[in-house]
Design a protein around this motif. Structure first.
Motif, PDB file in Angstrom:
ATOM      1  N   THR A   1       0.998  -1.201  -0.203  1.00  0.00           N
ATOM      2  CA  THR A   1       0.153  -0.034  -0.085  1.00  0.00           C
ATOM      3  C   THR A   1       1.030   1.318   0.121  1.00  0.00           C
ATOM      4  OG1 THR A   1      -0.018   0.373   2.357  1.00  0.00           O
ATOM      5  CG2 THR A   1      -1.723  -1.363   1.278  1.00  0.00           C
ATOM      6  N   ASP A   2       0.418   2.246  -0.496  1.00  0.00           N
ATOM      7  CA  ASP A   2       0.998   3.686  -0.297  1.00  0.00           C
ATOM      8  C   ASP A   2       1.581   3.904   1.092  1.00  0.00           C
ATOM      9  OD1 ASP A   2       0.817   3.975  -3.075  1.00  0.00           O
ATOM     10  OD2 ASP A   2      -1.025   5.376  -2.871  1.00  0.00           O
ATOM     11  N   THR A   3       0.810   3.622   1.935  1.00  0.00           N
ATOM     12  CA  THR A   3       1.103   3.769   3.465  1.00  0.00           C
ATOM     13  C   THR A   3       2.303   3.052   3.808  1.00  0.00           C
ATOM     14  OG1 THR A   3      -1.205   4.220   4.059  1.00  0.00           O
ATOM     15  CG2 THR A   3       0.394   3.888   5.774  1.00  0.00           C
ATOM     16  N   LEU A   4       2.191   2.032   3.468  1.00  0.00           N
ATOM     17  CA  LEU A   4       3.629   0.939   3.955  1.00  0.00           C
ATOM     18  C   LEU A   4       4.722   1.550   2.991  1.00  0.00           C
ATOM     19  CD1 LEU A   4       2.545  -2.853   3.471  1.00  0.00           C
ATOM     20  CD2 LEU A   4       3.798  -1.440   5.391  1.00  0.00           C
ATOM     21  N   VAL A   5       4.496   2.043   1.881  1.00  0.00           N
ATOM     22  CA  VAL A   5       5.677   2.434   1.050  1.00  0.00           C
ATOM     23  C   VAL A   5       6.329   3.846   1.842  1.00  0.00           C
ATOM     24  CG1 VAL A   5       6.578   3.429  -0.929  1.00  0.00           C
ATOM     25  CG2 VAL A   5       5.079   1.359  -1.019  1.00  0.00           C
ATOM     26  N   ARG A   6       5.350   4.757   2.154  1.00  0.00           N
ATOM     27  CA  ARG A   6       5.796   5.992   2.881  1.00  0.00           C
ATOM     28  C   ARG A   6       6.545   5.757   3.895  1.00  0.00           C
ATOM     29  NH1 ARG A   6       0.566   7.767   0.820  1.00  0.00           N
ATOM     30  NH2 ARG A   6      -0.171   7.395   2.806  1.00  0.00           N
ATOM     31  N   GLN A   7       5.966   4.690   4.801  1.00  0.00           N
ATOM     32  CA  GLN A   7       6.717   4.153   5.937  1.00  0.00           C
ATOM     33  C   GLN A   7       8.184   3.816   5.742  1.00  0.00           C
ATOM     34  OE1 GLN A   7       6.010   4.431   9.570  1.00  0.00           O
ATOM     35  NE2 GLN A   7       8.008   4.064   9.627  1.00  0.00           N
ATOM     36  N   TRP A   8       8.296   3.021   4.702  1.00  0.00           N
ATOM     37  CA  TRP A   8       9.567   2.437   4.169  1.00  0.00           C
ATOM     38  C   TRP A   8      10.460   3.603   4.068  1.00  0.00           C
ATOM     39  CZ3 TRP A   8       7.663  -1.949   0.613  1.00  0.00           C
ATOM     40  CH2 TRP A   8       7.002  -2.900   1.412  1.00  0.00           C
ATOM     41  N   GLU A   9       9.749   4.504   3.425  1.00  0.00           N
ATOM     42  CA  GLU A   9      10.775   5.732   2.831  1.00  0.00           C
ATOM     43  C   GLU A   9      11.229   6.449   4.079  1.00  0.00           C
ATOM     44  OE1 GLU A   9       8.347   7.667   0.214  1.00  0.00           O
ATOM     45  OE2 GLU A   9       8.861   6.587  -1.632  1.00  0.00           O
TER      46      GLU A   9
ATOM     47  N   ALA B   1      20.977 -16.620  13.510  1.00  0.00           N
ATOM     48  CA  ALA B   1      19.720 -16.169  12.933  1.00  0.00           C
ATOM     49  C   ALA B   1      19.569 -14.358  12.958  1.00  0.00           C
ATOM     50  CB  ALA B   1      18.507 -16.685  13.098  1.00  0.00           C
ATOM     51  N   LEU B   2      19.257 -13.896  12.206  1.00  0.00           N
ATOM     52  CA  LEU B   2      19.041 -12.309  12.190  1.00  0.00           C
ATOM     53  C   LEU B   2      17.529 -12.260  11.773  1.00  0.00           C
ATOM     54  CD1 LEU B   2      19.754  -9.392  12.854  1.00  0.00           C
ATOM     55  CD2 LEU B   2      20.526  -9.170  10.637  1.00  0.00           C
ATOM     56  N   THR B   3      16.573 -11.990  12.525  1.00  0.00           N
ATOM     57  CA  THR B   3      15.228 -11.791  12.358  1.00  0.00           C
ATOM     58  C   THR B   3      14.686 -10.153  12.492  1.00  0.00           C
ATOM     59  OG1 THR B   3      14.798 -13.860  13.089  1.00  0.00           O
ATOM     60  CG2 THR B   3      12.848 -12.800  12.816  1.00  0.00           C
ATOM     61  N   PHE B   4      14.011  -9.998  11.194  1.00  0.00           N
ATOM     62  CA  PHE B   4      13.214  -8.700  11.071  1.00  0.00           C
ATOM     63  C   PHE B   4      11.738  -8.832  11.664  1.00  0.00           C
ATOM     64  CE2 PHE B   4      17.226  -8.309   8.534  1.00  0.00           C
ATOM     65  CZ  PHE B   4      17.596  -6.909   9.109  1.00  0.00           C
ATOM     66  N   LEU B   5      11.213  -7.992  12.284  1.00  0.00           N
ATOM     67  CA  LEU B   5       9.914  -8.248  12.579  1.00  0.00           C
ATOM     68  C   LEU B   5       8.927  -7.216  11.573  1.00  0.00           C
ATOM     69  CD1 LEU B   5       9.900  -8.077  16.512  1.00  0.00           C
ATOM     70  CD2 LEU B   5      10.397  -9.852  15.078  1.00  0.00           C
ATOM     71  N   ASP B   6       9.550  -6.502  10.747  1.00  0.00           N
ATOM     72  CA  ASP B   6       8.725  -5.712   9.721  1.00  0.00           C
ATOM     73  C   ASP B   6       9.840  -5.346   8.695  1.00  0.00           C
ATOM     74  OD1 ASP B   6       9.430  -2.624  10.166  1.00  0.00           O
ATOM     75  OD2 ASP B   6       9.340  -3.506  12.135  1.00  0.00           O
ATOM     76  N   VAL B   7       9.013  -5.141   7.435  1.00  0.00           N
ATOM     77  CA  VAL B   7       9.948  -4.888   6.447  1.00  0.00           C
ATOM     78  C   VAL B   7      10.868  -3.513   6.523  1.00  0.00           C
ATOM     79  CG1 VAL B   7      10.001  -4.361   3.920  1.00  0.00           C
ATOM     80  CG2 VAL B   7       8.486  -6.301   4.738  1.00  0.00           C
ATOM     81  N   GLY B   8      10.139  -2.548   7.310  1.00  0.00           N
ATOM     82  CA  GLY B   8      10.633  -1.069   7.369  1.00  0.00           C
ATOM     83  C   GLY B   8      12.009  -1.455   8.238  1.00  0.00           C
ATOM     84  N   ALA B   9      12.121  -2.147   9.034  1.00  0.00           N
ATOM     85  CA  ALA B   9      13.316  -2.396   9.788  1.00  0.00           C
ATOM     86  C   ALA B   9      14.547  -2.841   9.051  1.00  0.00           C
ATOM     87  CB  ALA B   9      13.036  -3.597  11.132  1.00  0.00           C
TER      88      ALA B   9
END
Length: 257
Positions: free
Chosen positions: A3-11, A190-198
């Motif tokens: 979603t646009d919201t996700l992409v903006r958060q990633w940015e 192991a290195l585990t990310f809990l969200d894509v933004g991280a």
């Protein structure tokens, strides 16, 4: 779902500041397992018995500062220009001089200048370590192995940049110069990310995993990872480390004729 919201958060994650070697921005957003050894404890023990310590690739000086106070002199070298003022601000109050230089190159110190050289996650040249150490001096390093996070890099079309940086190869180099390798261990975890933004923040902070990473240019790969986490699959990748603790051979006096 992308979603646009996700992409903006990633940015926003990509643009978040990163200084020294401080990943506090990701608190609660990633899980990292640790090697079976304790580098800081080993370094602290070595420092206690040393009078002139050199820390190569000190980063922001975080690890070295935690070893203070020093019984003698300590010097730090950092090659990444943005880290140098950060390290100086942290280490100068402790009486530690910070020099900007390539830690893997020729350094402007006299022969046998140090009785201990430390290196955590940075470049170094084995022949230069040999030159800088006094006879009987020690070297301690924890290295990021050449195949570290190779599975993460492949997901973005990347390749391992230092495939020859392995425990076996580095150990052999020290032994060829007569060093007594007291400890040589390898580790995978192991290195585990809990969200894509991280993960986005991580890739911007450590640019050699995915060259020229950006959200726009890698949106397709990020969307795949987002679908993976939404389906309940963890964003888990493989970290690799190795540790070497070695002692330079002492001077051997020739017997009287």
């Amino acid at each position: 779902m992308l979603t646009d919201t996700l992409v903006r958060q990633w940015e926003r994650d990509a643009a978040a500041p990163f200084e020294g070697w401080d990943f506090s921005y990701l608190k609660g957003r990633l899980i990292e397992t640790k090697p079976g050894w304790d580098y800081q404890a080993l370094a602290r023990t070595a420092v206690a018995g040393s009078s002139n310590v050199l820390d190569l690739a000190t980063g922001g000086g975080e690890a070295l500062a935690s070893l203070a106070p020093f019984p003698g002199r300590a010097t730090a070298v950092e090659g990444y220009a943005p880290n140098v003022p950060v390290a100086r601000q942290r280490l100068s109050p402790l009486g530690i001089k910070v020099l900007q230089a390539d830690p893997g190159g020729k350094l402007h110190f006299p022969d046998s200048a140090f009785d201990l050289v430390l290196n955590r996650h940075g470049a170094f040249d084995v022949a230069e370590i040999d030159r800088l150490l006094q006879p009987g001096g020690g070297f301690l390093t924890q290295q990021v192995a050449g195949d570290n996070l190779a599975d993460l890099g492949r997901g973005f079309g990347g390749e391992a940049q230092w495939p020859t940086n392995t425990l076996g190869a580095v150990k052999e180099q020290f032994q060829s110069l007569g060093f007594d390798v007291r400890q040589a261990q390898a580790w995978r975890g192991a290195l585990t990310f809990l969200d894509v933004g991280a993960l986005v923040y991580f890739l911007k902070a450590i640019p050699w995993i995915v060259h020229d990473f950006s959200v726009d240019d890698h949106l397709e790969s990020l969307a795949v990872l987002q679908a993976q986490i939404e389906s309940g699959g963890p964003l888990q990748f493989t970290e690799t480390r190795f540790l070497i603790r070695a002692i330079k051979p002492p001077d051997v006096l020739e017997p009287d004729a």
